[in-house]
Design a protein around this motif. Structure first.
Motif, PDB file in Angstrom:
ATOM      1  N   GLU A   1       0.834  -1.205   0.000  1.00  0.00           N
ATOM      2  CA  GLU A   1       0.000   0.000   0.000  1.00  0.00           C
ATOM      3  C   GLU A   1       0.870   1.257   0.000  1.00  0.00           C
ATOM      4  O   GLU A   1       0.539   2.253  -0.659  1.00  0.00           O
ATOM      5  CB  GLU A   1      -0.923  -0.011   1.218  1.00  0.00           C
TER       6      GLU A   1
ATOM      7  N   LYS B   1       3.770   1.514  -1.368  1.00  0.00           N
ATOM      8  CA  LYS B   1       4.263   1.648  -2.742  1.00  0.00           C
ATOM      9  C   LYS B   1       3.204   2.306  -3.624  1.00  0.00           C
ATOM     10  O   LYS B   1       3.509   3.213  -4.421  1.00  0.00           O
ATOM     11  CB  LYS B   1       4.645   0.286  -3.293  1.00  0.00           C
ATOM     12  N   LYS B   2       1.961   1.885  -3.480  1.00  0.00           N
ATOM     13  CA  LYS B   2       0.870   2.464  -4.276  1.00  0.00           C
ATOM     14  C   LYS B   2       0.722   3.957  -3.990  1.00  0.00           C
ATOM     15  O   LYS B   2       0.538   4.767  -4.904  1.00  0.00           O
ATOM     16  CB  LYS B   2      -0.445   1.742  -3.972  1.00  0.00           C
ATOM     17  N   LYS B   3       0.805   4.322  -2.714  1.00  0.00           N
ATOM     18  CA  LYS B   3       0.681   5.727  -2.345  1.00  0.00           C
ATOM     19  C   LYS B   3       1.862   6.541  -2.882  1.00  0.00           C
ATOM     20  O   LYS B   3       1.687   7.668  -3.345  1.00  0.00           O
ATOM     21  CB  LYS B   3       0.584   5.854  -0.825  1.00  0.00           C
TER      22      LYS B   3
END
Length: 402
Positions: free
Chosen positions: A98, A100-102
């Motif tokens: 998560e 990394k996604k942010k």
């Protein structure tokens, strides 16, 4: 945008928010010529909030924001490293994914801001980019990552972020992570410096040409990095522990060691790192700072928090440092290492603020203070941007990427 300053022979008013900065003609000429680079700008925190437009001029008194393109232009700020910041969370596989996604979403937002404002700004990954954009009258947007958490345990993520423009990584934030120990983790050291994975991270950053940033890391992590690195390192937003005794700042020995490494310390303007506040003041602000950095707050919630911070600052206004106090840190480094190893990373939009400099539109106050203290135009050019651009060049040369 800055060249008109050369034509003036009367004091120049730099119209940032709040009180204007008055520069002498000499200061104005030096400020206009120098490549002004700040290595730590937390404006992406605001950019990720609904409704914030970096191309519109904001008012510090109204929304407490400190950076946007119009105020960068007014202040003569040529370039900044926009921080892909994530406070340290759980180190589970799910939480790291998560993160990394942010992080990727923040990269996207920075790229979008540059793409939507091609006449005002450009993405920069080299010193040549910065100097070219300065000549074109545009702002140079570099990208740094504050906290290596989004790297997870996968070295290939470093190349992914590099390809998106990343040019430094602050290895940790306020807590330990899988890379290294933080200077402020309440549980104390976990790795006694760099972890074995952290050693691989530093090597990979050296290989790619990404600057290793030792702000936030523990003392033992710093010395581990120095022993391992094949290129100069930076402290993107740290100050001097001898002048303000907090773990986030660097000791004299660390600063001297950084100088011998060829690196540079970029002075932080967060009040509590410039001048140690009284304990009641610091305790009052600590929780509020953490809350206001959240990206999911409503406008009403943010206003309440801003009003609370303003009231606390007013109550303890005697604790607040000045521009001169911040420049004392610059001078302290110069006395320890010479002029080639100090720069500026104010941490605006992340807590950086001193009396006389509330937003990026007022950075001429720093140049004015340096001129008053007798620094030459050449010295000031090094402090403002020359030193950090030299390190970036050397890191990229060591990696063979130039």
């Amino acid at each position: 945008m800055k060249k008109f300053l050369f034509l003036l022979s009367i004091p120049v008013v730099c119209l940032g928010q709040g009180m204007p900065v008055i520069m002498s003609p000499k200061t104005a000429r030096i400020h206009a010529k120098a490549l002004t680079i700040d290595t730590h700008a937390d404006v992406p925190i605001n950019m990720m909030k609904p409704g914030f437009d970096i191309a519109a001029e904001h008012d510090f008194e109204k929304d407490r924001t400190q950076i946007d393109f119009p105020r960068m232009i007014k202040g003569g700020m040529d370039g900044m490293f926009f921080a892909v910041y994530l406070g340290q969370g759980k180190r589970t596989d799910e939480a790291t994914l998560e993160a990394k996604k942010k992080a990727l979403a923040i990269f996207d937002k920075i790229h979008e801001a540059v793409k939507q404002n091609p006449d005002v700004a450009g993405l920069a990954t080299t010193s040549k980019d910065a100097y070219r954009l300065q000549k074109e009258g545009k702002r140079a947007v570099f990208i740094g990552m504050e906290n290596g958490w989004p790297i997870g345990k996968d070295l290939s993520n470093i190349k992914l972020y590099y390809d998106l423009g990343l040019r430094y990584v602050t290895l940790s934030h306020s807590l330990n992570n899988d890379i290294c120990d933080s200077s402020t983790d309440g549980d104390g050291p976990e790795h006694n410096g760099l972890s074995s994975f952290g050693e691989d991270v530093v090597k990979e950053m050296n290989k790619l040409g990404i600057m290793v940033d030792v702000s936030h890391v523990s003392d033992s992590t710093f010395y581990d990095v120095i022993r391992l690195t094949k290129a100069p390192v930076i402290a993107s937003h740290s100050s001097c522990r001898a002048l303000c005794d907090v773990p986030r700042n660097m000791t004299d020995d660390m600063i001297k060691t950084l100088g011998k490494n060829g690196g540079v310390i970029q002075i932080n303007f967060v009040p509590g790192f410039v001048k140690k506040p009284s304990q009641p003041h610091e305790m009052s602000l600590k929780a509020l700072r953490l809350k206001i950095r959240q990206t999911d707050l409503s406008d009403a919630d943010r206003k309440v928090l801003r009003d609370e911070m303003k009231a606390i600052d007013e109550k303890y206004k005697g604790d607040m440092p000045t521009v001169a106090d911040a420049v004392d840190h610059i001078e302290h480094v110069i006395k320890l290492t010479g002029i080639n190893h100090v720069g500026i990373g104010m941490d605006l939009d992340g807590g950086g603020e001193v009396i006389g400099l509330r937003d990026v539109g007022q950075i001429g106050a720093i140049t004015e203070e340096l001129v008053k203290r007798g620094y030459s135009a050449k010295d000031i050019e090094k402090i403002w941007g020359g030193n950090i651009m030299r390190v970036l060049d050397q890191v990229q040369e060591a990696a063979g990427t130039m």
